[in-house]
Design a protein around this motif. Sequence first.
Motif, PDB file in Angstrom:
ATOM      1  N   UNK A 197       0.804  -1.230   0.000  1.00 20.36           N
ATOM      2  CA  UNK A 197       0.000   0.000   0.000  1.00 20.36           C
ATOM      3  C   UNK A 197       0.832   1.272   0.000  1.00 20.36           C
ATOM      4  N   UNK A 198       2.112   1.160   0.285  1.00 23.03           N
ATOM      5  CA  UNK A 198       2.925   2.355   0.480  1.00 23.03           C
ATOM      6  C   UNK A 198       4.128   2.333  -0.449  1.00 23.03           C
ATOM      7  N   UNK A 199       4.666   3.499  -0.706  1.00 27.98           N
ATOM      8  CA  UNK A 199       5.842   3.567  -1.574  1.00 27.98           C
ATOM      9  C   UNK A 199       7.141   3.684  -0.781  1.00 27.98           C
ATOM     10  N   UNK A 200       7.041   4.122   0.485  1.00 30.95           N
ATOM     11  CA  UNK A 200       8.255   4.303   1.275  1.00 30.95           C
ATOM     12  C   UNK A 200       8.850   2.943   1.655  1.00 30.95           C
ATOM     13  N   UNK A 201      10.159   2.887   1.875  1.00 28.61           N
ATOM     14  CA  UNK A 201      10.757   1.642   2.371  1.00 28.61           C
ATOM     15  C   UNK A 201      10.346   1.382   3.815  1.00 28.61           C
ATOM     16  N   UNK A 202      10.405   0.127   4.210  1.00 30.91           N
ATOM     17  CA  UNK A 202      10.143  -0.214   5.618  1.00 30.91           C
ATOM     18  C   UNK A 202      11.477  -0.142   6.361  1.00 30.91           C
ATOM     19  N   UNK A 203      11.626   0.891   7.152  1.00 28.49           N
ATOM     20  CA  UNK A 203      12.893   1.109   7.853  1.00 28.49           C
ATOM     21  C   UNK A 203      13.057   0.166   9.038  1.00 28.49           C
ATOM     22  N   UNK A 204      11.942  -0.079   9.737  1.00 25.84           N
ATOM     23  CA  UNK A 204      12.042  -0.858  10.982  1.00 25.84           C
ATOM     24  C   UNK A 204      10.728  -1.581  11.242  1.00 25.84           C
ATOM     25  N   UNK A 205      10.837  -2.822  11.709  1.00 30.65           N
ATOM     26  CA  UNK A 205       9.670  -3.534  12.233  1.00 30.65           C
ATOM     27  C   UNK A 205       9.967  -3.847  13.697  1.00 30.65           C
ATOM     28  N   UNK A 206       9.078  -3.406  14.581  1.00 30.81           N
ATOM     29  CA  UNK A 206       9.260  -3.580  16.027  1.00 30.81           C
ATOM     30  C   UNK A 206       8.001  -4.190  16.614  1.00 30.81           C
ATOM     31  N   UNK A 207       8.169  -5.098  17.577  1.00 28.94           N
ATOM     32  CA  UNK A 207       7.020  -5.623  18.295  1.00 28.94           C
ATOM     33  C   UNK A 207       7.057  -7.133  18.401  1.00 28.94           C
TER      34      UNK A 207
END
Length: 272
Positions: A194-204
């Motif tokens: 859904x998004x164009x930005x990169x995923x910088x971080x996944x936390x949780x």
Amino acid sequence: MYTITGVVTATAGVQSPLTKSETQVRQPPDSVHIIVVYDNNQYAPTLRTGWGLAVLVVSHGSVALFDTGADGPTLLANMRALSIDPRLIDAVVLSHAHSDHTGGLDGLLDTGIRPTVYLLPSFPEDFKRHLRSRVPVVETEGGQEVLAGVSTTGDLDGGIREQALVVETARGLVVVTGCAHPGVARMVARVVSRRTEPVHLVLGGFHLRDATPDQIQAIITEFRRLGVERVAPCHCTGDRAIEMFAAEYGEDFLRAGVGTTIVVGAVPSGAR
Ligand SMILES: [Zn+2]
Ligand SMILES: [Zn+2]
């Protein structure tokens, strides 16, 4: 290592110089603060652990609390130790209806604050009815923005319906997961689609406690394919998965537990 004093400094970022009209321009903020205020993994030694998760996000001068842990006293004690005033919280987002993510909410509201609470339509009716008697409640079926630069994925089904939080930063998106019952890679894939930005971080919580090494490796491979730059697994991820992510991501693995504060800015970010 982020000291308690350092976290006080971090929360000072709540007094952002941004005005409301500036936030509508939708530039990513100079820095976003992500603070784990409830977790079963220890990080800051003076904070209390408990089974569950709560993560505070400070962005554009607004504050969202994602999940509330299992009990109010632990949540409030940790926030007090971190010098976080509950009155700063503008919105609470609940990932799913399990009590290790919702149990601290009543205690939090007992402090007198009245944030808008975002939850899924699938939450039990009596839970929603009780909550509506206390605060404004918004059901986030398809995903929506809850604060400037902070939105939810909307619900994914995985036996238990769940949503994750998506935070815009100058370095890309931060995805915060609760328990990731629908599958953590699936939840990140929804964001990527859904998004164009990169995923910088996944936390949780990555929910891999019962996964085999092969299954964990498949998730890591999928994270790499999706372009996930950094990881900070905690809560229900499981020790084996945490160590496999640590081995794979090296410097881009952030050790997360209660008290972890991550500042994501335009300059290279880091866990402190
Ligand atoms: Zn759960
Ligand atoms: Zn959980």
